[in-house]
Design a protein around this motif. Structure first.
Motif, PDB file in Angstrom:
ATOM      1  N   ILE A  26      17.327  26.093   3.499  1.00 47.03           N
ATOM      2  CA  ILE A  26      17.298  27.759   2.979  1.00 47.03           C
ATOM      3  C   ILE A  26      17.491  28.558   2.570  1.00 47.03           C
ATOM      4  O   ILE A  26      16.815  29.436   2.031  1.00 47.03           O
ATOM      5  N   MET A  27      19.001  28.208   2.369  1.00 46.37           N
ATOM      6  CA  MET A  27      20.092  29.359   1.859  1.00 46.37           C
ATOM      7  C   MET A  27      19.149  29.445  -0.268  1.00 46.37           C
ATOM      8  O   MET A  27      18.636  30.416  -1.187  1.00 46.37           O
ATOM      9  N   LEU A  28      18.896  28.284  -0.756  1.00 49.80           N
ATOM     10  CA  LEU A  28      18.211  27.974  -1.641  1.00 49.80           C
ATOM     11  C   LEU A  28      17.035  28.045  -2.130  1.00 49.80           C
ATOM     12  O   LEU A  28      16.621  28.702  -3.278  1.00 49.80           O
ATOM     13  N   ASP A  29      16.103  28.723  -1.322  1.00 51.92           N
ATOM     14  CA  ASP A  29      15.004  29.032  -1.090  1.00 51.92           C
ATOM     15  C   ASP A  29      14.789  29.646   0.000  1.00 51.92           C
ATOM     16  O   ASP A  29      13.641  30.186   0.663  1.00 51.92           O
ATOM     17  N   PHE A  30      15.936  30.889   0.143  1.00 49.15           N
ATOM     18  CA  PHE A  30      15.886  32.038   0.815  1.00 49.15           C
ATOM     19  C   PHE A  30      14.617  33.109   1.342  1.00 49.15           C
ATOM     20  O   PHE A  30      13.858  32.343   2.408  1.00 49.15           O
ATOM     21  N   ASN A  31      14.405  33.818   0.670  1.00 46.61           N
ATOM     22  CA  ASN A  31      12.909  34.307   0.439  1.00 46.61           C
ATOM     23  C   ASN A  31      11.450  33.875   0.985  1.00 46.61           C
ATOM     24  O   ASN A  31      10.722  33.848   1.704  1.00 46.61           O
ATOM     25  N   THR A  32      11.773  32.482   0.314  1.00 48.43           N
ATOM     26  CA  THR A  32       9.623  31.529   0.854  1.00 48.43           C
ATOM     27  C   THR A  32      10.334  31.336   2.299  1.00 48.43           C
ATOM     28  O   THR A  32       9.362  31.187   2.803  1.00 48.43           O
ATOM     29  N   ASN A  39       5.405  34.711   8.770  1.00 46.06           N
ATOM     30  CA  ASN A  39       4.220  34.518   9.073  1.00 46.06           C
ATOM     31  C   ASN A  39       4.150  33.007   9.567  1.00 46.06           C
ATOM     32  O   ASN A  39       2.775  32.365  10.148  1.00 46.06           O
ATOM     33  N   GLY A  40       4.736  32.557  10.385  1.00 43.79           N
ATOM     34  CA  GLY A  40       4.299  31.662  12.056  1.00 43.79           C
ATOM     35  C   GLY A  40       3.771  30.315  11.124  1.00 43.79           C
ATOM     36  O   GLY A  40       3.941  29.228  11.760  1.00 43.79           O
ATOM     37  N   GLN A  41       4.239  29.775   9.906  1.00 44.68           N
ATOM     38  CA  GLN A  41       4.333  28.491   8.894  1.00 44.68           C
ATOM     39  C   GLN A  41       5.582  28.113   8.896  1.00 44.68           C
ATOM     40  O   GLN A  41       7.089  28.777   8.224  1.00 44.68           O
ATOM     41  N   VAL A  42       5.743  27.409   9.769  1.00 46.53           N
ATOM     42  CA  VAL A  42       6.926  25.914   9.915  1.00 46.53           C
ATOM     43  C   VAL A  42       7.050  25.118   9.414  1.00 46.53           C
ATOM     44  O   VAL A  42       8.308  24.726   9.246  1.00 46.53           O
ATOM     45  N   GLY A  43       6.822  24.974   9.172  1.00 42.58           N
ATOM     46  CA  GLY A  43       6.524  23.603   7.929  1.00 42.58           C
ATOM     47  C   GLY A  43       7.271  23.278   7.342  1.00 42.58           C
ATOM     48  O   GLY A  43       7.951  22.390   6.655  1.00 42.58           O
ATOM     49  N   GLY A  44       7.410  24.147   5.702  1.00 42.56           N
ATOM     50  CA  GLY A  44       8.343  23.813   5.336  1.00 42.56           C
ATOM     51  C   GLY A  44       9.406  24.238   6.022  1.00 42.56           C
ATOM     52  O   GLY A  44      10.751  23.158   5.352  1.00 42.56           O
TER      53      GLY A  44
END
Length: 196
Positions: A26-32, A39-44
């Motif tokens: 999560i920290m490596l791509d925090f904003n995304t 947006n309710g997208q938990v797939g990543g």
């Protein structure tokens, strides 16, 4: 060690290693990831969880493999001093290979081999700290085996990520591996000391 302690070791290692890997991802791509969650997208995030869980399970397999190898080494060489010397040679060999093979595979004309010495050096520093803590908690004879485990076994577990030249992939792999291996190494003797 009874079944209850083995189950505790498995689940505690899984939760700690997977959480560390998830947080690193999560920290490596925090904003995304934050945008996806809003947006309710938990797939990543779910895929980060799965990936970190896989690395943690690899760390657990490596730990139990090392416990077996360590017993074989002590049995074959009949001497703790000789087995420790062999482990030191293997540690140096693993660190050198971690530097050299990555340089051969990914080095460019602008890079030198010393650029590829950073990861092995950082791994060694971390491993020395963990081995020191293990030796301090148990006895000094645990230092070399702990150092061997943290350097050699972690490097072997890390090989699938090392085959890529992607720093994000390297970090999302090494964090759960190091956290899981550290936890297993530092908690094992405490589990042995507890009454059944």
């Amino acid at each position: 060690m009874n079944t209850r302690k083995v189950v505790f070791l498995f689940w505690s290692t899984f939760l700690i290693g997977t959480t560390a890997g998830l947080l690193m991802g999560i920290m490596l791509d925090f904003n995304t990831h934050m945008q996806d969650l809003r947006n309710g997208q938990v797939g990543g995030v779910f895929m980060l969880f799965i990936g970190a869980g896989i690395w943690t399970i690899i760390a657990q397999m490596g730990f139990f493999a090392y416990l077996t190898i360590h017993r074989f080494g002590l049995g074959i060489f009949k001497s703790t001093k000789l087995w420790n010397r062999i482990q030191v040679v293997l540690i140096l060999f693993a660190l050198f290979d971690l530097m050299l093979f990555r340089y051969w595979a990914f080095g460019t004309a602008e890079e030198t081999i010393t650029d590829y010495a950073i990861l092995p050096f950082l791994l060694l520093v971390y491993a020395v700290i963990v081995a020191y803590l293990k030796a301090k908690d148990t006895n000094f004879t645990a230092f070399i085996p702990a150092l061997f485990f943290m350097v050699v076994v972690t490097t072997i577990e890390w090989i699938p990520a090392l085959r890529e030249n992607d720093m994000t992939f390297l970090l999302t792999a090494i964090v759960p591996l190091l956290v899981a291996n550290t936890w297993q190494l530092l908690v094992l003797h405490r589990l042995h000391e507890q009454p059944n």
